[in-house]
Structures are given as structure tokens and as C-alpha cells.
Design an enzyme around this catalytic site. Structure first.
Site, mmCIF file in Angstrom:
data_model
loop_
_atom_site.group_PDB
_atom_site.id
_atom_site.type_symbol
_atom_site.label_atom_id
_atom_site.label_comp_id
_atom_site.label_asym_id
_atom_site.label_seq_id
_atom_site.Cartn_x
_atom_site.Cartn_y
_atom_site.Cartn_z
ATOM 1 N N GLY A 95 0.829 -1.197 0.000
ATOM 2 C CA GLY A 95 0.000 0.000 0.000
ATOM 3 C C GLY A 95 0.864 1.247 0.000
ATOM 4 O O GLY A 95 2.075 1.172 0.216
ATOM 5 N N GLY B 224 0.578 5.739 0.894
ATOM 6 C CA GLY B 224 -0.186 6.919 1.296
ATOM 7 C C GLY B 224 0.515 8.145 0.745
ATOM 8 O O GLY B 224 1.441 8.026 -0.061
ATOM 9 N N PHE C 243 2.597 10.336 2.050
ATOM 10 C CA PHE C 243 4.041 10.410 2.328
ATOM 11 C C PHE C 243 4.596 9.069 2.766
ATOM 12 O O PHE C 243 5.647 8.998 3.384
ATOM 13 C CB PHE C 243 4.321 11.449 3.428
ATOM 14 C CG PHE C 243 3.726 12.788 3.129
ATOM 15 C CD1 PHE C 243 4.217 13.550 2.073
ATOM 16 C CD2 PHE C 243 2.661 13.276 3.869
ATOM 17 C CE1 PHE C 243 3.651 14.776 1.776
ATOM 18 C CE2 PHE C 243 2.099 14.502 3.571
ATOM 19 C CZ PHE C 243 2.584 15.254 2.519
ATOM 20 N N SER C 244 3.875 8.009 2.498
ATOM 21 C CA SER C 244 4.299 6.718 3.040
ATOM 22 C C SER C 244 4.185 5.591 2.019
ATOM 23 O O SER C 244 3.433 5.692 1.048
ATOM 24 C CB SER C 244 3.436 6.365 4.254
ATOM 25 O OG SER C 244 2.125 6.081 3.823
ATOM 26 N N LYS C 245 4.957 4.544 2.301
ATOM 27 C CA LYS C 245 4.828 3.295 1.551
ATOM 28 C C LYS C 245 4.766 2.188 2.588
ATOM 29 O O LYS C 245 5.433 2.268 3.625
ATOM 30 C CB LYS C 245 6.032 3.077 0.643
ATOM 31 C CG LYS C 245 6.103 4.080 -0.494
ATOM 32 C CD LYS C 245 7.189 3.701 -1.478
ATOM 33 C CE LYS C 245 7.194 4.626 -2.679
ATOM 34 N NZ LYS C 245 7.781 5.924 -2.417
ATOM 35 N N LYS D 126 5.319 0.460 7.712
ATOM 36 C CA LYS D 126 4.961 1.715 7.037
ATOM 37 C C LYS D 126 6.175 2.631 7.116
ATOM 38 O O LYS D 126 6.639 2.950 8.220
ATOM 39 C CB LYS D 126 3.746 2.316 7.743
ATOM 40 C CG LYS D 126 3.239 3.606 7.157
ATOM 41 C CD LYS D 126 1.858 3.896 7.729
ATOM 42 C CE LYS D 126 1.387 5.294 7.456
ATOM 43 N NZ LYS D 126 0.026 5.524 7.954
ATOM 44 N N ASP E 220 -11.299 10.215 10.785
ATOM 45 C CA ASP E 220 -11.191 9.913 9.350
ATOM 46 C C ASP E 220 -11.722 8.503 9.090
ATOM 47 O O ASP E 220 -11.096 7.717 8.383
ATOM 48 C CB ASP E 220 -9.720 10.051 8.907
ATOM 49 C CG ASP E 220 -9.562 10.088 7.391
ATOM 50 O OD1 ASP E 220 -10.584 10.318 6.694
ATOM 51 O OD2 ASP E 220 -8.427 9.893 6.912
#
Ligand SMILES: Nc1ncnc2c1ncn2[C@@H]1O[C@H](COP(=O)(O)OP(=O)(O)OP(=O)(O)O)[C@@H](O)[C@H]1O
Length: 314
Positions: A20, A22, A24-26, A47, A147
Site C-alpha cells: 500500500g 499513502g 508520504f508513506s509506503k 509503514k 477519518d
């Protein structure tokens, strides 16, 4: 290569399988080495957040809030577990419980290809029960998620639901303190937030639960709108013309309407949702002792002065 080494130095073998990503993330699949097995299971999700590339506000505010919220909600079967973190001046690493079966949105889309499949309502009830249990745990730990949406709800290999992405989460703080920041996705956002009013984070989370439940039982979102003003207009029209609950069982319609209640204080609270009669079969199946709890709650005055007896449409 640096990331592989940094993980290896901290006891994890990073695989090349990205599961997955996001803003600023992997997120990668990883294996715990022998010495880490006391901290985490063999298979984990790591993450990796590029703090060097992210805005300062993200690294100094949202990421610490995410870590603090995961720490505060640790040890619940339906909340993704954070086993440990490590960081340097380029990146932060979160070692998370693996939920390898994708997110709820993918699941709903796959299931909606078979409308009328027997057992669909039971499955929605079983999953929604777990989500309510996760949210109740967060709220009682002093955390509001802010969220809640189908993309932030994952499923693991055993079909258990795991609530994740606490990037916008916050402390609910003092009972009467009200939040004023807009977070999350418009389609799941409570009307009081769209109206930029000061709001209670727990009540706003409950609205999002109503949107998620509607999506689970119908395969559609009640409001398909990205623009906050148009969304607000639709929510005001409510069940009469904004969305339809018609084909659903009466108890389920009642629960959705109780959650998608425009007035936050009239909205169901999390205990009332858990005690709602549409939920009871899931409570009985998963946790037989829950039935006793509900029986004990029945008649007891709740925080807002309402009875906690199982709520059913008359
Ligand atoms: N514990 C996990 N197990 C399996 N997959 C995960 C896990 N955590 C995250 N993922 C996958 O990685 C994706 C991104 O993770 P997450 O939503 O936590 O990142 P984010 O940076 O907060 O995203 P965004 O910027 O969209 O808010 C998720 O949508 C999911 O597909």
C-alpha cells in the site's frame, strides 16, 4: 537499499512486496527476525514515512498524533497494532500488525457484484459489530479517529476487521472540549463539520459510522459528493430524498437513521449502537457474554440521559 538496511538493523527483513501507499508513506510486507519475535509476530506490515520530504506540520504534528493514538488504543482485536517504531533524520518506520486482505471498500465492491447473495446482511452485521467495538475502544481510550471511511478499515487473513490510519486522530480531551479542525473525506464528514461549527469528535465519528454502515448494506454511498457545500445540501435533505433506505430491513433502516441524524446530540452514541436490536445477533454470535452486558445496561441512564435498553423501531 538504505531502507532494507535500516530495517535489518532493527530486526526486520523488508520484502520487496509493497502492500500500500499513502501521501508520504509506503507500506511493505516484512518478516521479523528471530530476536524480534518477542515484540511482534513473524509477518508484519512496515509503514515507511519519508519525513524528509513531508511538510514540517506532518512530521511534527500528524505523525506524532498517529503514533500516540496507536499507542493509546493498543491491544484491541479490531484496531491495527503498532508493535514498535524507529526513525532517523530521513524516515520514520512503523511496524504494524499485518492486515493482508485489503480494505473494506474493495471488499464491498467485490461483494456488490453479487447482489442478493445470501448471508450478506449477516456479514455486514458481523463486520459492523467489530467496527463499533473498535470505535468504542478508541473513544473510551480518549481517542477520536476523525477519518473513519471504508478505505481506512482493513481485513486480515482470518476475516477480522482492523481499524487503521490514525493520521488525523486526536485526543478527545476534556468531556466538553470541542474540536474545530476539518479532517477526513467529505463523503463521510458530519454536517456540523461541513458547517464549520465547533463539534464533538465522538459524535462526528458516529456520523461516519452511519455512512459506512449504509455502504456495507447497500453497496453504495448515501451521498456521492466531493464538494462540501453540495454535500451539506444533500445531508439536509436526508432520507426523504438524499438517500434511500427503503429496501433494507426496518431495524437496519432505524440504525442508519439514528446515526445519520443531523443534530449531533440527537445522534445515537456508541453504546446505543452496540445495544441496537439490529446488532444483537452479531453480539450473541461473537461474544455471548455481551448479551448479559446489554441486559445489565438496559434501563441504566446513559451519559446523555437516555435508556440503553436495546433500541428498536416501534
Ligand atoms: N497494517 C497494514 N496491513 C496491510 N496493509 C496496510 C497496513 N497499513 C496500511 N496498509 C496499506 O497501505 C495503505 C496506506 O496506509 P495508510 O492509509 O496508513 O497510509 P497514509 O500515509 O496514512 O495514507 P493517506 O495519506 O492516504 O492518509 C492502506 O490503504 C493499505 O492499503
Amino acid at each position: 537499499t538504505e531502507q532494507v538496511h535500516e530495517c535489518r538493523d532493527n530486526g526486520y527483513l523488508l520484502s520487496s512486496r509493497k502492500i500500500g501507499s499513502g501521501t508520504f508513506s509506503k507500506v511493505y510486507l516484512a518478516y521479523a527476525t528471530h530476536e524480534r519475535l518477542q515484540h511482534s509476530p513473524k509477518l508484519v506490515a512496515i509503514k515507511i514515512i519519508s519525513t524528509a520530504e513531508a511538510p514540517v506540520e506532518f512530521s511534527q504534528k500528524f505523525l506524532p498524533c498517529e503514533i500516540a493514538s496507536l499507542n493509546a488504543t493498543y491491544k484491541h482485536l479490531n484496531v491495527v497494532q503498532l508493535y514498535e517504531t524507529y526513525q532517523n533524520n530521513q524516515r520514520s518506520y512503523l511496524v504494524l500488525e499485518l492486515a493482508a486482505r485489503g480494505d473494506l471498500l474493495e471488499h464491498i465492491n467485490a461483494v456488490s457484484e453479487h447482489p442478493g447473495r445470501p448471508g450478506l446482511e449477516e456479514e455486514a452485521r458481523r463486520l459492523f459489530w467489530q467496527l463499533v467495538s473498535a470505535v468504542a475502544h478508541c473513544h473510551s481510550s480518549g481517542i477520536v479517529h476523525r477519518d473513519l471511511k471504508c478505505e481506512n478499515i482493513l481485513l486480515d487473513d482470518q476475516g477480522l476487521l482492523k481499524l487503521t490510519d490514525f493520521g488525523f486522530a486526536n485526543r478527545s480531551g476534556l468531556r466538553n472540549s470541542l474540536l474545530s479542525t476539518f479532517c477526513g473525506s467529505v463523503a463521510y464528514t458530519a454536517p456540523e463539520i461541513l458547517m464549520s461549527k465547533k463539534h464533538n469528535g465522538e459524535q462526528a465519528d458516529l456520523w461516519s459510522l452511519g455512512i459506512i454502515l449504509y455502504a456495507m448494506v447497500t453497496g453504495k454511498r448515501p451521498f456521492k459528493e466531493r464538494r462540501p457545500h453540495h454535500m451539506l445540501h444533500l445531508t439536509r435533505r436526508g432520507p426523504t430524498s438524499g438517500y434511500s433506505c427503503e429496501p433494507l430491513p426496518t431495524e437496519c433502516q432505524d440504525l442508519i437513521r439514528g446515526l445519520l441524524e443531523l443534530r449531533p446530540r440527537a445522534r445515537l452514541d456508541v453504546q446505543q449502537v452496540a445495544a441496537h436490536c439490529w446488532m444483537l445477533p452479531a453480539a450473541h454470535a461473537l461474544f455471548p457474554h455481551h448479551a448479559q452486558l446489554v441486559a445489565r445496561w438496559a434501563g441504566a441512564p446513559s451519559r446523555v440521559g437516555r435508556s440503553l435498553a436495546p433500541r428498536c423501531p416501534s
